[in-house]
Scaffold this motif. Structure first.
Motif, PDB file in Angstrom:
ATOM      1  N   ASP A  66    -101.105 103.692 -52.215  1.00 30.16           N
ATOM      2  CA  ASP A  66     -99.969 104.602 -52.351  1.00 30.16           C
ATOM      3  C   ASP A  66     -99.027 104.114 -53.457  1.00 30.16           C
ATOM      4  OD1 ASP A  66     -98.043 106.511 -51.965  1.00 30.16           O
ATOM      5  OD2 ASP A  66     -97.643 106.012 -49.881  1.00 30.16           O
ATOM      6  N   THR A  67     -98.648 104.991 -54.364  1.00 24.35           N
ATOM      7  CA  THR A  67     -97.738 104.630 -55.455  1.00 24.35           C
ATOM      8  C   THR A  67     -96.456 105.464 -55.442  1.00 24.35           C
ATOM      9  OG1 THR A  67     -98.816 106.206 -56.933  1.00 24.35           O
ATOM     10  CG2 THR A  67     -99.625 103.919 -56.986  1.00 24.35           C
ATOM     11  N   ARG A  68     -96.255 106.211 -54.374  1.00 23.97           N
ATOM     12  CA  ARG A  68     -95.088 107.107 -54.357  1.00 23.97           C
ATOM     13  C   ARG A  68     -93.787 106.339 -54.114  1.00 23.97           C
ATOM     14  NH1 ARG A  68     -93.848 108.344 -48.745  1.00 23.97           N
ATOM     15  NH2 ARG A  68     -95.414 107.224 -47.545  1.00 23.97           N
ATOM     16  N   ALA A  69     -92.729 106.859 -54.663  1.00 28.35           N
ATOM     17  CA  ALA A  69     -91.368 106.412 -54.367  1.00 28.35           C
ATOM     18  C   ALA A  69     -90.619 107.676 -53.949  1.00 28.35           C
ATOM     19  CB  ALA A  69     -90.732 105.776 -55.587  1.00 28.35           C
ATOM     20  N   TYR A  70     -89.666 107.538 -53.059  1.00 26.57           N
ATOM     21  CA  TYR A  70     -88.990 108.719 -52.520  1.00 26.57           C
ATOM     22  C   TYR A  70     -87.577 108.349 -52.083  1.00 26.57           C
ATOM     23  CZ  TYR A  70     -90.718 106.478 -48.277  1.00 26.57           C
ATOM     24  OH  TYR A  70     -91.007 105.553 -47.302  1.00 26.57           O
ATOM     25  N   ASP A  71     -86.827 109.338 -51.629  1.00 27.17           N
ATOM     26  CA  ASP A  71     -85.465 109.159 -51.132  1.00 27.17           C
ATOM     27  C   ASP A  71     -84.570 108.545 -52.207  1.00 27.17           C
ATOM     28  OD1 ASP A  71     -83.411 109.291 -49.280  1.00 27.17           O
ATOM     29  OD2 ASP A  71     -83.924 107.382 -48.330  1.00 27.17           O
ATOM     30  N   PHE A  72     -84.562 109.161 -53.391  1.00 24.08           N
ATOM     31  CA  PHE A  72     -83.761 108.668 -54.505  1.00 24.08           C
ATOM     32  C   PHE A  72     -82.295 109.053 -54.330  1.00 24.08           C
ATOM     33  CE2 PHE A  72     -87.926 108.543 -56.415  1.00 24.08           C
ATOM     34  CZ  PHE A  72     -87.866 107.501 -57.325  1.00 24.08           C
ATOM     35  N   THR A  73     -81.411 108.107 -54.660  1.00 22.57           N
ATOM     36  CA  THR A  73     -79.973 108.395 -54.710  1.00 22.57           C
ATOM     37  C   THR A  73     -79.408 107.795 -55.993  1.00 22.57           C
ATOM     38  OG1 THR A  73     -79.334 106.381 -53.519  1.00 22.57           O
ATOM     39  CG2 THR A  73     -79.696 108.378 -52.188  1.00 22.57           C
ATOM     40  N   LEU A  74     -78.339 108.389 -56.470  1.00 22.53           N
ATOM     41  CA  LEU A  74     -77.593 107.881 -57.624  1.00 22.53           C
ATOM     42  C   LEU A  74     -76.177 107.620 -57.147  1.00 22.53           C
ATOM     43  CD1 LEU A  74     -77.114 107.281 -60.634  1.00 22.53           C
ATOM     44  CD2 LEU A  74     -76.715 109.737 -60.958  1.00 22.53           C
ATOM     45  N   ASN A  75     -75.762 106.375 -57.168  1.00 21.60           N
ATOM     46  CA  ASN A  75     -74.435 105.976 -56.683  1.00 21.60           C
ATOM     47  C   ASN A  75     -74.161 106.542 -55.293  1.00 21.60           C
ATOM     48  OD1 ASN A  75     -74.149 104.621 -59.082  1.00 21.60           O
ATOM     49  ND2 ASN A  75     -72.840 106.142 -60.021  1.00 21.60           N
ATOM     50  N   GLY A  76     -75.191 106.542 -54.456  1.00 22.21           N
ATOM     51  CA  GLY A  76     -75.053 106.975 -53.075  1.00 22.21           C
ATOM     52  C   GLY A  76     -75.209 108.472 -52.831  1.00 22.21           C
ATOM     53  N   ARG A  77     -75.398 109.245 -53.884  1.00 21.04           N
ATOM     54  CA  ARG A  77     -75.544 110.697 -53.746  1.00 21.04           C
ATOM     55  C   ARG A  77     -77.008 111.091 -53.937  1.00 21.04           C
ATOM     56  NH1 ARG A  77     -71.214 113.703 -57.179  1.00 21.04           N
ATOM     57  NH2 ARG A  77     -71.882 115.391 -55.812  1.00 21.04           N
ATOM     58  N   VAL A  78     -77.464 112.014 -53.129  1.00 21.90           N
ATOM     59  CA  VAL A  78     -78.868 112.420 -53.110  1.00 21.90           C
ATOM     60  C   VAL A  78     -79.314 113.001 -54.451  1.00 21.90           C
ATOM     61  CG1 VAL A  78     -80.505 114.028 -52.027  1.00 21.90           C
ATOM     62  CG2 VAL A  78     -78.799 112.857 -50.641  1.00 21.90           C
ATOM     63  N   CYS A  79     -80.524 112.629 -54.852  1.00 21.47           N
ATOM     64  CA  CYS A  79     -81.143 113.159 -56.072  1.00 21.47           C
ATOM     65  C   CYS A  79     -82.355 114.018 -55.704  1.00 21.47           C
ATOM     66  CB  CYS A  79     -81.623 112.028 -56.969  1.00 21.47           C
ATOM     67  SG  CYS A  79     -80.322 111.013 -57.655  1.00 21.47           S
ATOM     68  N   GLU A  80     -82.630 114.953 -56.550  1.00 25.25           N
ATOM     69  CA  GLU A  80     -83.802 115.815 -56.407  1.00 25.25           C
ATOM     70  C   GLU A  80     -84.917 115.225 -57.280  1.00 25.25           C
ATOM     71  OE1 GLU A  80     -83.933 120.425 -56.956  1.00 25.25           O
ATOM     72  OE2 GLU A  80     -83.504 119.490 -58.875  1.00 25.25           O
ATOM     73  N   VAL A  81     -86.125 115.190 -56.762  1.00 25.60           N
ATOM     74  CA  VAL A  81     -87.258 114.679 -57.540  1.00 25.60           C
ATOM     75  C   VAL A  81     -87.933 115.849 -58.230  1.00 25.60           C
ATOM     76  CG1 VAL A  81     -89.452 113.435 -57.444  1.00 25.60           C
ATOM     77  CG2 VAL A  81     -87.551 112.742 -55.955  1.00 25.60           C
ATOM     78  N   ALA A  82     -88.139 115.697 -59.539  1.00 27.03           N
ATOM     79  CA  ALA A  82     -88.732 116.766 -60.346  1.00 27.03           C
ATOM     80  C   ALA A  82     -90.205 116.899 -60.055  1.00 27.03           C
ATOM     81  CB  ALA A  82     -88.521 116.489 -61.823  1.00 27.03           C
TER      82      ALA A  82
END
Length: 150
Positions: A134-150
């Motif tokens: 598995d190479t996935r990364a998920y649950d991204f945040t920027l300075n604590g705010r949720v990010c959308e994955v393209a």
């Protein structure tokens, strides 16, 4: 004397509205709720950023990934956090410093790339040691705010 059709009648009609209780009516809506048209029940606020996560190379024991984040806001510093699968460990990161606790990884801006304009991009890359494919990364945040994955 008899009232004229246009004389006393208007003042008597106006009088009940003046004798009504001057205390304003209570708000019929319970406290803590809002009926603003801009809010939609269950709607999430827009994401603070958009993430493009790419696995560039992989081998049986690891992989190389690149992360590009487009921010909606001007930044004077940034932290991008994300989760990798269990058993994965970031062994090297460039264009950011890394901290990892369990599967949660935090990339923090370097001095030279901390400032980002609204609508601008920030990028960093990393190498991992892994167990499994598995190479996935998920649950991204920027300075604590949720990010959308393209």
């Amino acid at each position: 004397s008899s009232p004229s059709p246009s004389g006393a009648a208007p003042s008597r009609t106006a009088r009940p509205s003046r004798t009504a209780d001057p205390t304003p009516e209570p708000d019929p809506e319970p406290q803590g709720t809002s009926s603003g048209a801009a809010e939609t029940p269950g709607a999430d606020p827009p994401a603070a950023c958009q993430v493009d996560y790419d696995v560039l190379n992989q081998w049986p024991e690891g992989y190389q990934a690149a992360v590009t984040v487009t921010t909606r806001h001007t930044l004077d510093g940034w932290r991008v956090a994300f989760t990798v699968p269990e058993g994965h460990r970031v062994t090297h990161m460039w264009d950011a410093s890394v901290h990892q606790t369990g599967g949660r990884v935090t990339a923090t801006a370097a001095d030279y790339n901390a400032a980002v304009a609204a609508g601008g991009h920030l990028s960093f890359g990393f190498l991992t040691a892994r167990q499994g494919s598995d190479t996935r990364a998920y649950d991204f945040t920027l300075n604590g705010r949720v990010c959308e994955v393209a």
